[in-house]
Motif scaffolding. Structure first.
Motif, PDB file in Angstrom:
ATOM      1  N   ILE A  12       0.839  -1.205   0.000  1.00  0.00           N
ATOM      2  CA  ILE A  12       0.000   0.000   0.000  1.00  0.00           C
ATOM      3  C   ILE A  12       0.876   1.258   0.000  1.00  0.00           C
ATOM      4  N   ALA A  13       1.895   1.226   0.807  1.00  0.00           N
ATOM      5  CA  ALA A  13       2.876   2.315   0.835  1.00  0.00           C
ATOM      6  C   ALA A  13       4.149   1.838   0.154  1.00  0.00           C
ATOM      7  N   ARG A  14       4.872   2.761  -0.414  1.00  0.00           N
ATOM      8  CA  ARG A  14       6.091   2.390  -1.127  1.00  0.00           C
ATOM      9  C   ARG A  14       7.251   2.201  -0.144  1.00  0.00           C
ATOM     10  N   VAL A  15       8.195   1.371  -0.548  1.00  0.00           N
ATOM     11  CA  VAL A  15       9.411   1.213   0.248  1.00  0.00           C
ATOM     12  C   VAL A  15      10.280   2.454   0.041  1.00  0.00           C
ATOM     13  N   GLN A  16      11.324   2.563   0.829  1.00  0.00           N
ATOM     14  CA  GLN A  16      12.197   3.732   0.754  1.00  0.00           C
ATOM     15  C   GLN A  16      12.796   3.881  -0.645  1.00  0.00           C
ATOM     16  N   SER A  17      12.726   5.091  -1.160  1.00  0.00           N
ATOM     17  CA  SER A  17      13.312   5.374  -2.472  1.00  0.00           C
ATOM     18  C   SER A  17      14.810   5.645  -2.319  1.00  0.00           C
ATOM     19  N   PRO A  18      15.581   5.508  -3.403  1.00  0.00           N
ATOM     20  CA  PRO A  18      17.006   5.856  -3.328  1.00  0.00           C
ATOM     21  C   PRO A  18      17.230   7.286  -2.835  1.00  0.00           C
ATOM     22  N   ALA A  19      16.361   8.208  -3.254  1.00  0.00           N
ATOM     23  CA  ALA A  19      16.526   9.600  -2.830  1.00  0.00           C
ATOM     24  C   ALA A  19      16.314   9.749  -1.326  1.00  0.00           C
ATOM     25  N   SER A  20      15.280   9.096  -0.793  1.00  0.00           N
ATOM     26  CA  SER A  20      15.019   9.211   0.648  1.00  0.00           C
ATOM     27  C   SER A  20      16.105   8.504   1.460  1.00  0.00           C
ATOM     28  N   MET A  21      16.625   7.416   0.925  1.00  0.00           N
ATOM     29  CA  MET A  21      17.720   6.722   1.606  1.00  0.00           C
ATOM     30  C   MET A  21      18.976   7.591   1.635  1.00  0.00           C
ATOM     31  N   ALA A  22      19.197   8.318   0.540  1.00  0.00           N
ATOM     32  CA  ALA A  22      20.372   9.204   0.479  1.00  0.00           C
ATOM     33  C   ALA A  22      20.288  10.309   1.521  1.00  0.00           C
ATOM     34  N   GLU A  86       5.411   7.542   1.344  1.00  0.00           N
ATOM     35  CA  GLU A  86       4.853   7.662  -0.011  1.00  0.00           C
ATOM     36  C   GLU A  86       3.848   6.534  -0.255  1.00  0.00           C
ATOM     37  N   ILE A  87       2.656   6.893  -0.696  1.00  0.00           N
ATOM     38  CA  ILE A  87       1.553   5.952  -0.880  1.00  0.00           C
ATOM     39  C   ILE A  87       1.427   5.549  -2.347  1.00  0.00           C
ATOM     40  N   ASP A  88       1.039   4.291  -2.587  1.00  0.00           N
ATOM     41  CA  ASP A  88       0.686   3.848  -3.935  1.00  0.00           C
ATOM     42  C   ASP A  88      -0.838   3.946  -4.059  1.00  0.00           C
ATOM     43  N   GLN A  89      -1.300   4.980  -4.717  1.00  0.00           N
ATOM     44  CA  GLN A  89      -2.732   5.246  -4.795  1.00  0.00           C
ATOM     45  C   GLN A  89      -3.484   4.120  -5.499  1.00  0.00           C
ATOM     46  N   ARG A  90      -2.815   3.390  -6.385  1.00  0.00           N
ATOM     47  CA  ARG A  90      -3.483   2.287  -7.080  1.00  0.00           C
ATOM     48  C   ARG A  90      -3.945   1.222  -6.086  1.00  0.00           C
ATOM     49  N   THR A  91      -3.116   0.928  -5.098  1.00  0.00           N
ATOM     50  CA  THR A  91      -3.508  -0.072  -4.109  1.00  0.00           C
ATOM     51  C   THR A  91      -4.563   0.484  -3.166  1.00  0.00           C
ATOM     52  N   VAL A  92      -4.467   1.756  -2.831  1.00  0.00           N
ATOM     53  CA  VAL A  92      -5.501   2.381  -2.000  1.00  0.00           C
ATOM     54  C   VAL A  92      -6.852   2.286  -2.711  1.00  0.00           C
TER      55      VAL A  92
END
Length: 200
Positions: A12-22, A86-92
């Motif tokens: 439902i929510a996205r995993v950490q992106s490379p940018a957020s991890m950085a 960050e949410i995946d609206q498609r799954t919501v």
């Protein structure tokens, strides 16, 4: 199948992106590989609600040998919460379709209290879930059997009538060993094909 028990992150929510991890890596400084090793090594007690956010970051920085003050604690906490938000609206949207079909919805998420509170304050779709098994509040986390069994009891259904959906195969395998149906999530569209087949 009478209920679908969803994982949160990676579904439902996205995993950490490379940018957020950085951002986290820059905030803490030092070697990124050592940071992530400490981040995950210290995470289970935080997810189970056994330590607070400051206690978690104290443990991470102690493992790294980095001094921790209030400013750094606040910056790491803010960056960490943002990285999981960050949410995946498609799954919501899929949740709404399932609810419209009369399917009972449950949630089983490995999540610390700080992040759980953030989601509850900002994501009204959480109200669609009849059962919310948040690891920080039930005292156990996937793939521990107790986490699944807590949700099964709260749903009040036989194990075999519940479909568990998670992006990690090891978590789905653990659910299947307990008698739940299982689905390894790859996309909302692929999940919907599986669900429609089960509902017809």
């Amino acid at each position: 199948m009478k209920a679908v028990l969803f994982d949160m992150f990676g579904v439902i929510a996205r995993v950490q992106s490379p940018a957020s991890m950085a951002v986290l890596e820059r905030t803490v400084g030092g070697d990124p590989d050592r940071f992530w090793a400490a981040y995950w090594a210290q995470r289970p007690p935080y997810d189970r609600g056994e330590v607070t956010g400051p206690g978690y970051w104290q443990a991470v920085c102690a493992q790294l040998g980095i001094p921790l003050d209030r400013r750094l604690t606040e910056e790491l906490t803010a960056a960490d919460l943002a990285s999981w938000s960050e949410i995946d609206q498609r799954t919501v949207d899929l949740l709404g379709l399932l609810a419209g079909r009369g399917i009972v919805l449950g949630l089983l998420s490995n999540i610390p209290e700080d992040l759980a509170a953030r989601y509850e304050a900002t994501q009204p779709w959480l109200e669609r879930f009849a059962v919310r098994g948040l690891s920080c509040r039930i005292g156990s986390a996937k793939p521990e059997p107790a986490a699944y069994e807590w949700c099964v009891r709260e749903l009040g259904l036989p194990h075999g009538e519940i479909l568990f959906v998670d992006d990690r195969a090891e978590n789905v395998d653990a659910a299947r060993r307990l008698g739940l149906q299982g689905h390894v999530f790859t996309s909302p569209e692929e999940l919907w094909v599986t669900l429609e087949a089960a509902l017809t």
